[in-house]
Every structure is written in structure tokens, then in C-alpha cells.
Design an enzyme around this catalytic site. Structure first.
Site, PDB file in Angstrom:
ATOM      1  N   HIS A  72       0.842  -1.205   0.000  1.00 22.51           N
ATOM      2  CA  HIS A  72       0.000   0.000   0.000  1.00 22.51           C
ATOM      3  C   HIS A  72       0.877   1.255   0.000  1.00 22.51           C
ATOM      4  O   HIS A  72       0.688   2.165  -0.831  1.00 22.51           O
ATOM      5  CB  HIS A  72      -0.902  -0.024   1.232  1.00 22.51           C
ATOM      6  N   GLU A  73       1.833   1.307   0.906  1.00 30.26           N
ATOM      7  CA  GLU A  73       2.697   2.489   1.001  1.00 30.26           C
ATOM      8  C   GLU A  73       3.637   2.587  -0.202  1.00 30.26           C
ATOM      9  O   GLU A  73       3.954   3.682  -0.670  1.00 30.26           O
ATOM     10  CB  GLU A  73       3.502   2.450   2.305  1.00 30.26           C
ATOM     11  N   HIS A  96       1.868   4.302  -3.069  1.00 28.14           N
ATOM     12  CA  HIS A  96       1.895   5.764  -2.910  1.00 28.14           C
ATOM     13  C   HIS A  96       3.242   6.317  -3.393  1.00 28.14           C
ATOM     14  O   HIS A  96       3.296   7.286  -4.151  1.00 28.14           O
ATOM     15  CB  HIS A  96       1.718   6.144  -1.440  1.00 28.14           C
TER      16      HIS A  96
END
Length: 275
Positions: free
Chosen positions: A61-62, A65
Site C-alpha cells: 500500500h505504502e 503511494h
């Protein structure tokens, strides 16, 4: 510096997965094998698979980003180590990893953590800013669909629970504990997808909208952004809000084929409890 550069000044090593991430992958693989074969205490196996799989999804997820931010103009994410998938490099490891793990264990909710820090001064495009924010939740949605896919093809159809004479809950079915853990992970990804897309200040859903706000609204948004996570946390502990939230998540999970029993995996993995 390596002769291969993705962008000027960025060595190839900036994209090499860290030993920490490789260790997380190894734990997922080992705990998956343990759960599949029923090695040792099956509830501990399910616990390890669900938690290591959840940490893996947090890292991805990170990373999503950071990767979109990198190609949107913020080359600094490479210098900050975000592209190595090392959770220890996050600006707030406590919020990004530790707190979401605790909430999963205690409440069975895929609570979003603290995001990687992106220098928006180098991202001078509203569409790109929104894409950076959307990349993380998109990863959760994709993860949920991938985890749900085996169930769509009939995997775990014989999964069921039973009580022994002593009142102990056992998981039945061929490789039942593995499918129970997979269902629990899929359910977690659905909760994370919903929470991350809520238009709450400071969270991905709110950040996705923030670039399109007028200057006055942006100032108000920025004022509340540091407290959005706390507000969401408090709301989820309200019985009425919690009930409707889980009703929505259960409905969405059912739409993509996650078996309803999968949610029980989040309770079953608490091997220290009586259930």
C-alpha cells in the site's frame, strides 16, 4: 552509482527490495505452508499467516503511494527509502505498521496507518496528486480481488466449523485452516479499501479530493487533517457505526466471493482466547 538509472540521480539500488521486506515475504510463505499442512497449533499458524499477510499488504500500500509519487515528480521518495518496501523507512512506523497490527488483533479491522511522506511541492498537477492518494487504496482493492479469486473457482467449498466434545472449535475441510486464513485476509482488505476511500481529512480518500478544493476549503481541510485518523478510530468504536460498517464490508466481501465464514478467521486466530 549503478550504470542503470530509472531517473537522473536515482540509482537502481533505490528500487531493490530490502532484506526486511524479503523477510516478511519469507514469513508469509512459511506460515502459509504451516497453515496448509496443519503444522503444530493451527490457530497459531492462522495467526502468523493473517498478520504477516496484512503487513505485506501494508508495505505494498505504502509502496504504491511512493511509486506513483516518484513518477509524478517527487524523486525524494527514493532517497527516503520508500521504494525499497522497507516498513522501517516510513515516516511513522508506529502508525503505519504497529497500530494497524494491534487493531487487527483486537478488532479485526484493516485500519489505515500513517502514509509515506510525499513532497507535493514537486507534484504540480492535481490529477497526479489525486493519483498518488488513490494508489494505496487501489492496492487494497486489487489485493482483496486476488485473495477472493480462489473462492470464485470453488476453493474452500468444504470449509466449515465444528465443536468438539470439550467445546473447542475446529476447522474442517481439505486445507480448511488455510482457506479460513485467506478469507480473513480478504475480509481485512475489504475493510481497508472502504476505510481508505472515506473522504476523511488526512486519510487517502480525503487526500484524493483535497487538490480540487478551493483555497478556503483546503485551509480548513489542512486544519483537521492531523485529527482525521483519531476521529475515524473513535467512530469505529461506536456500536451503531461499527454495526453499519461491518454490514457494508460483509456485503461487499460477499459480492467478490469472500465466504462469510472467512470473517471468523479473525476470531479463530486469537489462539490465546477460548474460541
Amino acid at each position: 552509482m549503478s550504470s542503470f538509472q530509472v531517473s537522473r540521480g536515482t540509482p537502481r539500488s533505490a528500487f531493490v527490495p530490502s532484506p526486511v521486506f524479503v523477510g516478511i515475504l519469507a514469513l508469509v510463505a512459511v506460515s502459509g505452508w504451516m497453515t496448509w499442512t496443519g503444522y503444530g497449533n493451527v490457530r497459531v499458524d492462522v495467526f502468523l499467516l493473517v498478520l504477516s499477510g496484512w503487513v505485506l499488504s501494508l508495505c505494498l500500500h505504502e509502496y504504491a503511494h511512493a511509486l506513483v509519487a516518484y513518477f509524478s515528480g517527487d524523486r525524494g521518495v527514493a532517497d527516503r527509502g520508500y521504494l525499497t518496501l522497507n516498513p522501517l523507512k516510513y515516516s511513522h512506523p508506529l502508525l503505519s505498521i504497529v497500530l494497524p497490527l494491534v487493531i487487527v488483533v483486537l478488532g479485526g479491522i484493516g485500519l489505515p496507518g500513517g502514509a509515506v511522506w510525499v513532497d507535493h511541492a514537486h507534484v504540480r498537477n492535481k490529477v497526479k496528486e489525486s493519483l498518488i492518494s488513490a494508489a494505496g487504496p487501489a492496492t487494497n482493492v486489487l489485493f482483496a480481488l486476488l485473495l477472493a479469486a480462489p473462492f470464485a473457482f470453488g476453493a474452500g467449498d468444504d470449509l466449515r466449523l465444528a465443536l468438539t466434545g470439550s467445546g473447542e472449535v475446529v476447522v474442517l475441510g481439505e486445507h480448511g485452516p488455510f482457506w479460513l486464513a485467506l478469507g480473513a485476509l480478504a475480509f481485512l482488505q475489504v475493510t481497508a479499501s472502504v476505510l481508505n476511500l472515506l473522504p476523511v481529512p488526512g486519510l487517502d480518500g480525503g487526500n484524493l479530493l483535497q487538490p480540487w478544493m478551493s483555497p478556503a476549503y483546503r485551509r480548513t481541510y489542512d486544519l483537521f487533517a492531523p485529527y482525521g485518523f483519531i476521529l475515524l478510530f473513535m467512530l469505529l468504536w461506536q456500536p451503531t457505526v461499527n454495526h453499519y460498517f461491518f454490514a457494508l464490508v460483509t456485503w461487499l466481501a460477499g459480492l467478490i466471493g469472500v465466504p462469510e465464514i472467512g470473517q471468523y478467521g479473525l476470531e479463530f486466530m486469537r489462539f490465546w482466547s477460548d474460541r
